[in-house]
Design a protein around this motif. Structure first.
Motif: not given
Length: 251
Positions: A97, A133, A137, A144-145, A147, A156-158, A161
């Motif tokens: 994060s 985030l 967490t 789940t994400k 930074s 932020l990235i999921v 994905k």
């Protein structure tokens, strides 16, 4: 760089507050401690009144955890340096994060380096999104994400994905399912550590960490893995047997 940095310390243990105050006074004279607090509610009022530039915030306190500070502010005009006893998942949460942290007992060199880094970025905005985030967490005990820094901006990235992460010397390229790719400054070992408890991710090669959820097929002869978005990853011959066992175990 600022001539001095106004700070407050929040920790429910009086001895911990005193130790940090003395360490800052002796080794980081640029830090001016405006006050200390033993709980989050009083600290929030102190922050609003004294307007510090940085808050040294213990993460484990009675009534409210330190990261719950996100619920008391719409936006943040101050930086946060979290303080915690060693916890592997908590450290991972701080890192993904993009928040600084200090471990108890506080290491003097780490403290000095953290303050120096803070001094260089005082003018940067503190992101409530990244604090959200961190909070999520830690509460869910699940990543789940993450930074990442993309062309100078934090985003932020999921995790769902991420198709694969590819090593490129001291950098990495994160391949996403929308066919985007983001180059980041962390090495592959960092992300292997981040996702070491996520059964979807597997280090197939010294240059590849893949999300098995996006596996299409692989060639045993060419040691090549086909993933979604026409992405091809390498499979080390030394990882082949472990990889095949992994596929069987997650079916």
């Amino acid at each position: 760089m600022a001539p001095h940095i106004n700070a407050i310390i929040v920790d429910d243990e009086e001895s911990a507050r005193n130790v940090l105050s003395k360490l800052l006074h002796r080794f980081c004279p640029k830090i001016k401690v405006l006050g200390t607090y033993d709980n989050l509610i009083d600290a929030v009022e102190g922050i609003k009144l004294q307007q510090p530039q940085v808050v040294f915030l213990d993460i484990e306190m009675p009534n409210y955890m330190g990261f719950e500070i996100v619920n008391f502010f719409e936006s943040f005009s101050f930086h946060i340096i979290f303080i915690t006893a060693y916890d592997r998942f908590a450290i991972k949460a701080f890192e993904i994060s993009a928040f600084d942290y200090l471990l108890k007992p506080i290491d003097i060199d780490r403290l000095k380096n953290t303050v120096e880094k803070l001094d260089r970025r005082l003018d940067l905005e503190v992101s409530k999104e990244h604090l959200d985030l961190l909070s999520t967490t830690l509460l869910k005990d699940e990543i789940t994400k993450i930074s990442v820094s993309d062309r100078g901006y934090k985003k932020l990235i999921v995790v769902d994905k991420i198709i694969a992460i590819e090593a490129q010397e001291s950098y990495c390229k994160i391949h996403l399912k929308d066919q985007q790719a983001i180059t980041v400054s962390h090495n592959l070992k960092h992300y292997e550590s981040v996702f070491n408890e996520d059964i979807r991710f597997f280090r197939t090669h010294k240059s590849w960490l893949i999300n098995i959820s996006y596996l299409i097929n692989y060639s045993k002869s060419r040691l090549e893995i086909n993933l979604n978005s026409q992405l091809k990853a390498k499979l080390s011959k030394y990882k082949k047997q472990e990889f095949e066992h992994k596929l069987v175990s997650i079916k």
